[in-house]
Design an enzyme around this catalytic site. Structure first.
Site, PDB file in Angstrom:
ATOM      1  CG  ASP A 170      14.751  27.205  29.895  1.00 18.54           C
ATOM      2  OD1 ASP A 170      13.258  26.340  30.271  1.00 18.54           O
ATOM      3  OD2 ASP A 170      15.844  26.664  30.494  1.00 18.54           O
ATOM      4  CB  VAL A 212      17.113  22.368  21.317  1.00 15.90           C
ATOM      5  CG1 VAL A 212      16.304  21.843  21.745  1.00 15.90           C
ATOM      6  CG2 VAL A 212      16.726  23.968  22.188  1.00 15.90           C
TER       7      VAL A 212
HETATM    8  P1  IMP Z   1      16.356  30.900  31.131  1.00 16.79           P
HETATM    9  O1  IMP Z   1      16.983  32.549  32.145  1.00 16.79           O
HETATM   10  O2  IMP Z   1      16.343  29.752  31.822  1.00 16.79           O
HETATM   11  O3  IMP Z   1      15.390  32.065  30.557  1.00 16.79           O
HETATM   12  O4  IMP Z   1      17.292  30.082  30.010  1.00 16.79           O
HETATM   13  C1  IMP Z   1      18.075  32.044  28.814  1.00 16.79           C
HETATM   14  C2  IMP Z   1      19.149  30.660  28.787  1.00 16.79           C
HETATM   15  O5  IMP Z   1      19.370  29.819  29.188  1.00 16.79           O
HETATM   16  C3  IMP Z   1      19.661  30.838  27.072  1.00 16.79           C
HETATM   17  O6  IMP Z   1      19.871  32.688  26.673  1.00 16.79           O
HETATM   18  C4  IMP Z   1      20.648  30.536  26.441  1.00 16.79           C
HETATM   19  O7  IMP Z   1      21.477  30.900  27.476  1.00 16.79           O
HETATM   20  C5  IMP Z   1      19.744  28.814  27.715  1.00 16.79           C
HETATM   21  N1  IMP Z   1      19.406  27.953  27.436  1.00 16.79           N
HETATM   22  C6  IMP Z   1      18.786  26.955  27.879  1.00 16.79           C
HETATM   23  N2  IMP Z   1      18.054  26.031  27.540  1.00 16.79           N
HETATM   24  C7  IMP Z   1      18.568  25.906  26.791  1.00 16.79           C
HETATM   25  C8  IMP Z   1      18.782  25.000  25.461  1.00 16.79           C
HETATM   26  O8  IMP Z   1      17.931  24.139  25.556  1.00 16.79           O
HETATM   27  N3  IMP Z   1      20.123  24.661  24.859  1.00 16.79           N
HETATM   28  C9  IMP Z   1      20.966  25.883  24.717  1.00 16.79           C
HETATM   29  N4  IMP Z   1      20.970  26.579  25.794  1.00 16.79           N
HETATM   30  C10 IMP Z   1      19.550  27.223  27.104  1.00 16.79           C
END
Ligand code: IMP
Ligand code: MG
Length: 193
Positions: A112, A162
């Site tokens: 994300d 999601v």
């Molecule tokens: P980042 O650190 O923002 O890249 O997010 C990664 C973490 O956020 C993932 O390992 C997920 O646990 C959580 N995450 C991000 N987007 C979603 C989503 O749409 N649904 C569920 N978990 C999410």
């Protein structure tokens, strides 16, 4: 077996739309497994799963990988730090495997902002691996907070919240066999982790 008399509503009914169904998941995992097996042919790899989210994806993917393989997990929690208005991923259970001179494949459920993977990549680099690649089931089309792209991507998904196939909302819905968007009325600000 569940007692037929129990009136349990199916969590599937909480989905607004299904983005990736079981058939698509199965065939993409098969392709990813073949690609990874070919790319690392003749080598042993260590798969590091970021839990809880990657647990189902990794369990299915490693059974499609035809290589000698070690498995370990790293537990990361993301939270809103009161002092800083950003989500800060924190390692709450560290990697136990010795990754020195090992080919490492780091796997997460979804990319994300990029905060989680970039932080764990930094930690693994310090462990002296022979190589390090990353694999995500989903690549969310959001503006990244950090410049990060995964080496292997299962599916690209729109910027929506999601759940399913390991992805949760407040630890729920991980068991869904497909990936979908929660109904808007069920989406409150989540505690992602
Ligand atoms: P980042 O650190 O923002 O890249 O997010 C990664 C973490 O956020 C993932 O390992 C997920 O646990 C959580 N995450 C991000 N987007 C979603 C989503 O749409 N649904 C569920 N978990 C999410
Ligand atoms: Mg999560």
């Amino acid at each position: 077996m569940l007692n037929d008399d129990l009136d349990i509503e199916s969590p599937l009914e909480d989905l607004d739309t299904i983005l990736v169904d079981e058939t698509a998941l199965k065939s993409r995992l098969h392709e990813l497994g073949r690609q990874i097996s070919a790319d690392y042919k003749g080598q042993e790899i260590a798969v590091i799963a970021i839990i809880n989210g990657a647990v189902i994806f990794v369990a299915d993917l490693i059974r499609q990988i035809n290589l000698p393989l070690q498995l370990d997990c790293v537990r990361v929690s993301s939270y809103h730090d009161e002092a800083k208005p950003v989500r800060t991923p924190e390692i709450i259970d560290r990697i136990r495997l010795d990754l020195q001179d090992v080919h490492v494949l780091l796997i997460d459920d979804i990319l994300d902002t990029g905060n989680t993977l970039s932080k764990i990549v930094e930690v693994i680099r310090k462990m002296g691996p022979a190589s390090l690649k990353t694999c995500v089931l989903l690549d969310k089309q959001t503006p990244r907070k950090v410049d990060f792209e995964a080496d292997y991507v299962g599916f690209v998904v729109p910027d929506e919240f999601v759940v399913g196939y390991g992805l949760d909302f407040a630890e729920r819905y991980r068991q869904l066999p497909c990936i979908g968007v929660l109904k808007p009325e069920l989406q409150n600000p989540p505690e992602w982790g």
